[in-house]
Structure formats: C-alpha cells, structure tokens
Design a protein around this motif. Sequence first.
Motif, PDB file in Angstrom:
ATOM      1  N   ARG A   8     -40.013   1.651 -34.637  1.00 43.20           N
ATOM      2  CA  ARG A   8     -39.012   1.411 -33.884  1.00 43.20           C
ATOM      3  C   ARG A   8     -38.101   0.118 -33.013  1.00 43.20           C
ATOM      4  O   ARG A   8     -39.259  -0.567 -32.872  1.00 43.20           O
ATOM      5  CB  ARG A   8     -39.180   1.904 -32.153  1.00 43.20           C
ATOM      6  N   THR A  22     -38.119   7.815 -35.943  1.00 39.33           N
ATOM      7  CA  THR A  22     -36.774   7.204 -36.009  1.00 39.33           C
ATOM      8  C   THR A  22     -35.965   7.120 -36.694  1.00 39.33           C
ATOM      9  O   THR A  22     -36.290   8.001 -37.960  1.00 39.33           O
ATOM     10  CB  THR A  22     -36.448   6.024 -35.392  1.00 39.33           C
ATOM     11  N   THR A  71     -34.203   6.939 -42.315  1.00 40.87           N
ATOM     12  CA  THR A  71     -35.081   7.416 -40.390  1.00 40.87           C
ATOM     13  C   THR A  71     -36.937   7.102 -41.142  1.00 40.87           C
ATOM     14  O   THR A  71     -37.239   5.731 -42.061  1.00 40.87           O
ATOM     15  CB  THR A  71     -35.932   8.504 -41.015  1.00 40.87           C
ATOM     16  N   ALA A 130     -30.755  12.324 -34.692  1.00 39.18           N
ATOM     17  CA  ALA A 130     -31.199  12.085 -33.168  1.00 39.18           C
ATOM     18  C   ALA A 130     -31.221  12.948 -32.772  1.00 39.18           C
ATOM     19  O   ALA A 130     -29.740  13.785 -32.230  1.00 39.18           O
ATOM     20  CB  ALA A 130     -31.194  10.882 -32.938  1.00 39.18           C
ATOM     21  N   GLY A 163     -30.440   7.631 -29.045  1.00 42.00           N
ATOM     22  CA  GLY A 163     -31.615   6.718 -28.175  1.00 42.00           C
ATOM     23  C   GLY A 163     -30.936   5.470 -28.639  1.00 42.00           C
ATOM     24  O   GLY A 163     -29.634   5.307 -29.274  1.00 42.00           O
ATOM     25  N   ASP A 207     -37.211  11.264 -32.250  1.00 41.05           N
ATOM     26  CA  ASP A 207     -35.750  11.253 -32.870  1.00 41.05           C
ATOM     27  C   ASP A 207     -35.586  12.661 -33.282  1.00 41.05           C
ATOM     28  O   ASP A 207     -34.521  13.137 -32.895  1.00 41.05           O
ATOM     29  CB  ASP A 207     -35.693  10.359 -33.264  1.00 41.05           C
TER      30      ASP A 207
END
Length: 682
Positions: A254, A291, A298, A340, A344, A571
Amino acid sequence: MRLSTLVTYVANFASALACDSCYGPQNDVVLTRNVRRMQPDAENATTGPRGPLEWGQINFLHTTDTHGWLEGHIKEQNYGADWGDFVSFTNAMKQKAQGLGVDLLLIDTGDLHDGAGLSDATSPNGLVSNVIFENVDYDLLTIGNHELYVTEIAYETFSNFSKVYGDKYLTSNVQIINPKTGQFEYIGHKYRYFTTEHGLRIMSFGVLFDFTGNSNVSKVIKAADLVQQSWFLNAVNYTEPIDLFLIIGHNPVRTTASTSTFGTIYSTIRKMRPDVPIQGFGGHTHIRDFTVYDNKATGMESGRYCETLGWFAMTGIKSSGYTAAQNPHGVPNPTRSAVAVSTGTASAGLPKSTTPSSLRYARRYLDWNRLTFAYHAEGSQDHTFDTGKGENITSEITTARNQLNLTSLYGCAPETWCQFCKPFLADGNIFGLLQTALATVVVNQSRADTPRLIIINTGSVRFDLAKGPFTYDDSFIVSPFTDGFQFIPGVPYSQAKQVLGILNAGAFQKKRRDLSTRDFDFQPVVADGDTCLDPPVTHDHQGLRARTYPSGRLVRRQSTTPVPGYTTSDDFGTDGDDTIHAAIPYYSQPNDLQANASFPTNGSDPETVDLVFLDFIQSYILNALNSVGGSFTSSNVSYYLPETFTTNSYLPAYAKIAWQANVPNCPVGAGIGFTKRKIGNA
C-alpha cells in the motif's frame, strides 16, 4: 545447549535434511507410523476453508515475515501447522498445478529471523531455522530488514542462504562488502528474467524499503536512486519479451504506508511499459492486504509469523509464448477485474495504463493449519497429503525444539492475555498482567523497601500470551527485546508521577536502537536467551485456533460457528479470508506502562522514589522529568538490576513465582479473542 554442541547438531541436521535419498518409499512407511504430524503439543483447526481456490493462468503461494515461527503456533488452533506440513502442502499444490496444466510460483518476501525461539535461541540466530526454511523450493525470494541488523547474520545470508537459492534470491537494492575483495556487491541477484513451465516470460525485482538500521557492512540503495540506475532501466526495457513484471519486496504494497517504496518502482515501470501487467508481493507491515494500482497491476501482502499463506491467481495474460489454457478446467477461475471496490488512496497520483485489460484476478488469505492445507491440496478434509520429506522436517523441528530447550517449562499461564483485543489494563489485557509482574520481580534487593515507579514501553511486548504452558520459547514470543532496567534514585515524587502522562501524550518512541550484540544476537544459554525485533506494528486483528488429535490423524470434525480470527478488508472488499472468522475487537494501547511498588501501606504519597525504566527509553524519561522541573542527565542514571536481567527475563521470573499451579500438566485455552465464560453462564 553449548555452542560447540549446537554447531555439531546443526551440521548433522543440515546433512539429514539435505539427503534426498532419505525420503524413499520405505522411509515414508516408517514415518507414517511413527512421526506425528505437526508438533506434539500443537492443535489443529476446527473451522476450515469456505470453498475451493480459484486457479488461473499463473498462480502464487506467498509467505512473508515468518520470523522463525517454523514450528507453527503451538497454542493457537488456526495456525498449528509447522514447516514440515507446509513443505508437504507445497509439494501437493505443485502437483495439482501440473495436473491442471498451469503455473504455480512460490514467493517469500523476507524477515526470517527474530520472533520465535527456533530462530532466536541460537548464536547467531537462524542457525537452525534457516536450514529448515531452505526445504521449500521457492521460485523467488527477497531480503528483509531483519537479515541486515547484525553483521554476522548479514554475512550468513550472503555466504550461505543466498547461495542455496541462487538467481532466485533477489536483492535489487541491497549490497554487502565482500570480505575477500573489500568491495560492495549484491547479496543476491539484481533481477531475474525467466520463463515459466508453460511459457510466460517474467522480469522480476526484489526491493527492500528504504531501510537505514542495517549494520555498516551492508548498503541499502534508496528506491529513488535505484530506478535511475542503468541496469534497472535496461532490465525494464529488456531485449527479450516480457509478459509480466513481478516486484517482490520486504516493502508495504500500500503506497500510502510511510515506509513503502512500491509506488516508486511501479511508477517507473509503468511509465516505460504502459501495458505490461505488473504484480507486487510485499511485506514488513505484518498485515493481510491487497491493493489495486491500475487495471493491469495489483499488490498483495500475506500477514506474518506463519499465520497466513497468501494465494493469488491471475489469468488473461497475453503472451505469444504461453502454451496452456488460460482458465484450467474443473476448478473455479479468477473473475475480477483490477478495480477497487471503493475509492482508495493506494493508487492516487500513480501513472495508469490507459488501454483495456483482459486480466482477471483472485486473492485469498489462507490460515496456516493442516485442515486448510489438506482441504486445498486434495479437496478432502481427511485425505493425507503428507510427504516423507515433510514429516521428516516435522520430526527435526521437534528434535531442535528439545535440544534448544524451547519446551523448558517456567509455569502454567492460568488465562490468556492479549495486546490489542481488550482495553488497556482491562481484564485479559496483557499490560495489566505486566504491571503485576514488574512490581513483583523488578526489585533491587538492596533497595527493596524504597518506593519505586517502573516504566516500560508497551512496544517491548511483541505478541499475545496464551493460556497454557509458558516456556522458554514463549519468553521469545511474548517479550523478546533485551532492554535493561535503569533507574534514577531519589526523584521527587511530585515530578516522577508526571512522567507517564508526558510520555503517553508524546510521539511513539522510535529512537533507533543501539545495534549491539545484546540487542540483536542471542546466546545459547539454557532457558535464558536474548533477542530483539522492530517496534511492533499495530494491527486490527489477531487470529485463532482449533485442535489436533493424539494419533496425529486429521479427523473430519468441523465447527460451523466462526471462531475469532482475521476479518480482512482490502481493495477487493471483505471476502479475502479463506476461513470465515468472527472479528476480534481492537483497542489502541498507550506508549508506556507504569507499575508501582513498595509504596506506603497507609496510602500516602512518598516524598521521593526510585524511578526505574528501560534503557531503550532513557532519553524520553530524562526529557519528561526535566520538563516538569527536574535537572537530570545521563550521569544520574545507572542500572537498577544487572544488565543481563532484561525485558526478556521478567516474565519467566514471574512465572516461576506465580504460575506453578498445574505444573507440569498445563491446560491449554481456546486462544486469543475468545471471551472468557463467566461462572454461572450457560
């Protein structure tokens, strides 16, 4: 165990585990009869997975931050499997991938040391645990910060561990001084370009976060500098086709995490290669997380301490070299686009691929237990998936635990105490227990009658304390740091009583530790080892438990009621946990804890006190005292107890006094997060 004996043992141990011929059919038969799966005192889960895994074109099993927990969590049902069980499981999953005609890669993202007795009770630490760890045939690995604190461990990683895995061990931004040449060189390899069994062409990098606590024989290149180096840019623009970039790192995925440098690496690749899929696997923050960076990229983190095994599957990679089906038959397949579920910040400000994507994803966080492993290995809860090699490793772990005295019993913990699942100082919160323990055993006998305040930082506690046997191993697990107890005598109580409030109103205590042998290395003294770790990372979850059976057989008996454990939100939403759990409450804890001892029995305040505190927080103590009228310096400070009596010592000392009931037959509790049933309740 004496060091010379330990070295001999480790040599024999390594030889035994390296013997491929030891795992033939005859040995398998003997082991099936005589070797109990998991550790003899471990428990197996009663709540299993919610359903089969999705299998894609390429699939991954991911471990990170194992920190020496290769024996498994002996008193925690959700995580009772050991490294031998994991070896058998990975073998079964590789066979399953072959049967489905797809690729399966095994990934580890570092921090193998500092956390449990199997790694920490030897000198140097990892002497036994690394040999055990190396039995997993990982496809890609990278280094963690805990491989770099101590020079001796850094060189062991360079000279031995990295050589076991060869070009699979990636340290794109970590170098060490070669003692033969005096020059810096990479501990592992800078990158790996390889083709999977079914033809996917992968470029991979291993990037540690911008760590600064390493010993001076190593060097960590900052990510911002790494992405400007010509070799890195040339690798991104490699002359051969690249179907997928893999970024693995002891590094939070993240990008909003304060230590994460994933955004820097990702951004550089994405600007240069706008349409090539990018997949990240991270670590360091000890959480389950997933994420989304863009529609073709990702990142995944898979927890800590052999509590979590990450599963990731993706399909839809376009490749002229790929020779198999994108969606294997007979199993669920990935269906989710890289979008997501809510807006986010993980991808805010990052460059994005602007073309449509055919990629589909699936992620799952598996609880580390035999019930989970057996279910996913064969789809049957009572099928034996064990291999002779796996069972041999389980047996060797048992032998190592005994020879390192990890099962030596201090006392029987009468209940379970947790760090975060209860409010500070509430019943069941570990810091209430520690107040009592500190007041009881942190006493200089020559000053026993002098009133004292004892202050420790709550970060000196690393893990929960579960009901049942409190052993030498648990002393590492619960309170592994080796900070000594210092004091200032004759402090006016009017000043001393204000210190705790000042500390807890201030910032978290991040002072860099003195990187001494006492802090980061461990002497093989029976039942009295030392260790040290990072300050604890705050999590909003703990995980829990279930049971094993005397024969070691996996019995089909499963609870339908969720037990306390991980309840993850990432996510992709809230469906990532492989086993459905009841949420465990989370309560923040203050910076510091205070215990009082030898105060006047009539309830009056003393005029002066001995102010006792950990050497780790000395500067904070002095600043706090001086802010309320004191005039103290380090010249006023001395050790209250011998320096060998540390934060790793006081709980064992207390257990020998207070927890002798039921010794040696200690009843084991249900685990962290289970509500203690009150007498009279149904």
